[in-house]
Design a protein around this motif. Structure first.
Motif, PDB file in Angstrom:
ATOM      1  N   UNK A   1      -9.418 -12.919 -10.287  1.00 55.94           N
ATOM      2  CA  UNK A   1      -8.835 -12.141  -9.210  1.00 55.94           C
ATOM      3  C   UNK A   1      -9.840 -11.825  -8.116  1.00 55.94           C
ATOM      4  N   UNK A   2     -10.977 -12.527  -8.108  1.00 58.67           N
ATOM      5  CA  UNK A   2     -11.980 -12.271  -7.094  1.00 58.67           C
ATOM      6  C   UNK A   2     -11.471 -12.568  -5.690  1.00 58.67           C
ATOM      7  N   UNK A   3     -10.772 -13.692  -5.529  1.00 60.39           N
ATOM      8  CA  UNK A   3     -10.229 -14.028  -4.209  1.00 60.39           C
ATOM      9  C   UNK A   3      -9.183 -13.008  -3.792  1.00 60.39           C
ATOM     10  N   UNK A   4      -8.366 -12.583  -4.730  1.00 61.40           N
ATOM     11  CA  UNK A   4      -7.356 -11.569  -4.450  1.00 61.40           C
ATOM     12  C   UNK A   4      -8.019 -10.270  -4.026  1.00 61.40           C
ATOM     13  N   UNK A   5      -9.064  -9.899  -4.734  1.00 61.59           N
ATOM     14  CA  UNK A   5      -9.783  -8.677  -4.415  1.00 61.59           C
ATOM     15  C   UNK A   5     -10.380  -8.750  -3.017  1.00 61.59           C
ATOM     16  N   UNK A   6     -10.950  -9.899  -2.667  1.00 60.86           N
ATOM     17  CA  UNK A   6     -11.529 -10.076  -1.336  1.00 60.86           C
ATOM     18  C   UNK A   6     -10.479  -9.927  -0.244  1.00 60.86           C
ATOM     19  N   UNK A   7      -9.298 -10.480  -0.487  1.00 63.81           N
ATOM     20  CA  UNK A   7      -8.215 -10.373   0.496  1.00 63.81           C
ATOM     21  C   UNK A   7      -7.821  -8.919   0.688  1.00 63.81           C
ATOM     22  N   UNK A   8      -7.619  -8.214  -0.411  1.00 59.29           N
ATOM     23  CA  UNK A   8      -7.216  -6.807  -0.314  1.00 59.29           C
ATOM     24  C   UNK A   8      -8.287  -5.963   0.352  1.00 59.29           C
ATOM     25  N   UNK A   9      -9.540  -6.173  -0.025  1.00 63.05           N
ATOM     26  CA  UNK A   9     -10.618  -5.386   0.576  1.00 63.05           C
ATOM     27  C   UNK A   9     -10.701  -5.632   2.075  1.00 63.05           C
ATOM     28  N   UNK A  10     -10.585  -6.886   2.479  1.00 65.44           N
ATOM     29  CA  UNK A  10     -10.720  -7.232   3.888  1.00 65.44           C
ATOM     30  C   UNK A  10      -9.569  -6.765   4.757  1.00 65.44           C
ATOM     31  N   UNK A  11      -8.395  -6.678   4.194  1.00 63.00           N
ATOM     32  CA  UNK A  11      -7.212  -6.354   4.991  1.00 63.00           C
ATOM     33  C   UNK A  11      -6.517  -5.089   4.509  1.00 63.00           C
ATOM     34  N   UNK A  12      -7.232  -4.229   3.794  1.00 62.37           N
ATOM     35  CA  UNK A  12      -6.593  -3.066   3.184  1.00 62.37           C
ATOM     36  C   UNK A  12      -5.856  -2.204   4.184  1.00 62.37           C
ATOM     37  N   UNK A  13      -6.480  -1.922   5.341  1.00 60.58           N
ATOM     38  CA  UNK A  13      -5.826  -1.038   6.319  1.00 60.58           C
ATOM     39  C   UNK A  13      -4.536  -1.656   6.860  1.00 60.58           C
ATOM     40  N   UNK A  14      -4.506  -2.973   6.970  1.00 67.14           N
ATOM     41  CA  UNK A  14      -3.295  -3.641   7.429  1.00 67.14           C
ATOM     42  C   UNK A  14      -2.223  -3.685   6.347  1.00 67.14           C
ATOM     43  N   UNK A  15      -2.650  -3.830   5.094  1.00 66.52           N
ATOM     44  CA  UNK A  15      -1.715  -4.078   4.005  1.00 66.52           C
ATOM     45  C   UNK A  15      -1.225  -2.834   3.282  1.00 66.52           C
ATOM     46  N   UNK A  16      -1.915  -1.713   3.423  1.00 68.04           N
ATOM     47  CA  UNK A  16      -1.531  -0.583   2.585  1.00 68.04           C
ATOM     48  C   UNK A  16      -0.131  -0.053   2.895  1.00 68.04           C
ATOM     49  N   UNK A  17       0.345  -0.195   4.095  1.00 64.76           N
ATOM     50  CA  UNK A  17       1.728   0.165   4.389  1.00 64.76           C
ATOM     51  C   UNK A  17       2.702  -0.730   3.640  1.00 64.76           C
ATOM     52  N   UNK A  18       2.357  -2.008   3.552  1.00 73.29           N
ATOM     53  CA  UNK A  18       3.191  -2.955   2.810  1.00 73.29           C
ATOM     54  C   UNK A  18       3.118  -2.682   1.310  1.00 73.29           C
ATOM     55  N   UNK A  19       1.954  -2.248   0.842  1.00 73.55           N
ATOM     56  CA  UNK A  19       1.807  -1.885  -0.573  1.00 73.55           C
ATOM     57  C   UNK A  19       2.751  -0.737  -0.891  1.00 73.55           C
ATOM     58  N   UNK A  20       2.787   0.234  -0.010  1.00 73.73           N
ATOM     59  CA  UNK A  20       3.652   1.403  -0.212  1.00 73.73           C
ATOM     60  C   UNK A  20       5.127   1.012  -0.208  1.00 73.73           C
ATOM     61  N   UNK A  21       5.489   0.052   0.654  1.00 72.02           N
ATOM     62  CA  UNK A  21       6.873  -0.427   0.685  1.00 72.02           C
ATOM     63  C   UNK A  21       7.225  -1.134  -0.620  1.00 72.02           C
ATOM     64  N   UNK A  22       6.306  -1.955  -1.125  1.00 70.33           N
ATOM     65  CA  UNK A  22       6.556  -2.717  -2.346  1.00 70.33           C
ATOM     66  C   UNK A  22       6.617  -1.818  -3.575  1.00 70.33           C
ATOM     67  N   UNK A  23       5.676  -0.884  -3.666  1.00 67.87           N
ATOM     68  CA  UNK A  23       5.569  -0.017  -4.837  1.00 67.87           C
ATOM     69  C   UNK A  23       5.675   1.434  -4.377  1.00 67.87           C
ATOM     70  N   UNK A  24       6.890   1.887  -4.177  1.00 72.35           N
ATOM     71  CA  UNK A  24       7.173   3.207  -3.624  1.00 72.35           C
ATOM     72  C   UNK A  24       6.719   4.372  -4.477  1.00 72.35           C
ATOM     73  N   UNK A  25       6.427   4.131  -5.749  1.00 75.12           N
ATOM     74  CA  UNK A  25       5.958   5.221  -6.593  1.00 75.12           C
ATOM     75  C   UNK A  25       4.496   5.580  -6.330  1.00 75.12           C
ATOM     76  N   UNK A  26       3.801   4.755  -5.552  1.00 76.58           N
ATOM     77  CA  UNK A  26       2.412   5.059  -5.225  1.00 76.58           C
ATOM     78  C   UNK A  26       2.367   6.139  -4.151  1.00 76.58           C
TER      79      UNK A  26
END
Length: 67
Positions: A1-26
């Motif tokens: 999951x190293x590549x996955x981790x790199x993607x999330x770390x690099x784009x976290x500010x862009x993606x965290x809204x989408x994370x919240x949409x996907x997993x609303x319990x967070x």
């Protein structure tokens, strides 16, 4: 999951809204604490959704492939 981790770390500010949409319990606190760390996201998904580790990692990878 190293590549996955790199993607999330690099784009976290862009993606965290989408994370919240996907997993609303967070919570906003969860998202702030995660800071794009895949292993921590996996752990929180296990806690909030009752996933086992493999299921959480699969969910994260599937979600990332869409984004």
């Amino acid at each position: 999951m190293d590549a996955t981790n790199d993607i999330l770390l690099g784009k976290w500010h862009e993606l965290k809204g989408h994370v919240r949409e996907q997993w609303g319990k967070l919570t906003d606190d969860d998202l702030t604490q995660l800071s794009g760390k895949t292993e921590e996201l996996s752990g929180v998904l296990q806690q909030r959704y009752g996933y086992d580790k493999a299921k959480a990692e699969t969910e994260i990878n599937n979600w990332l492939s869409k984004h």
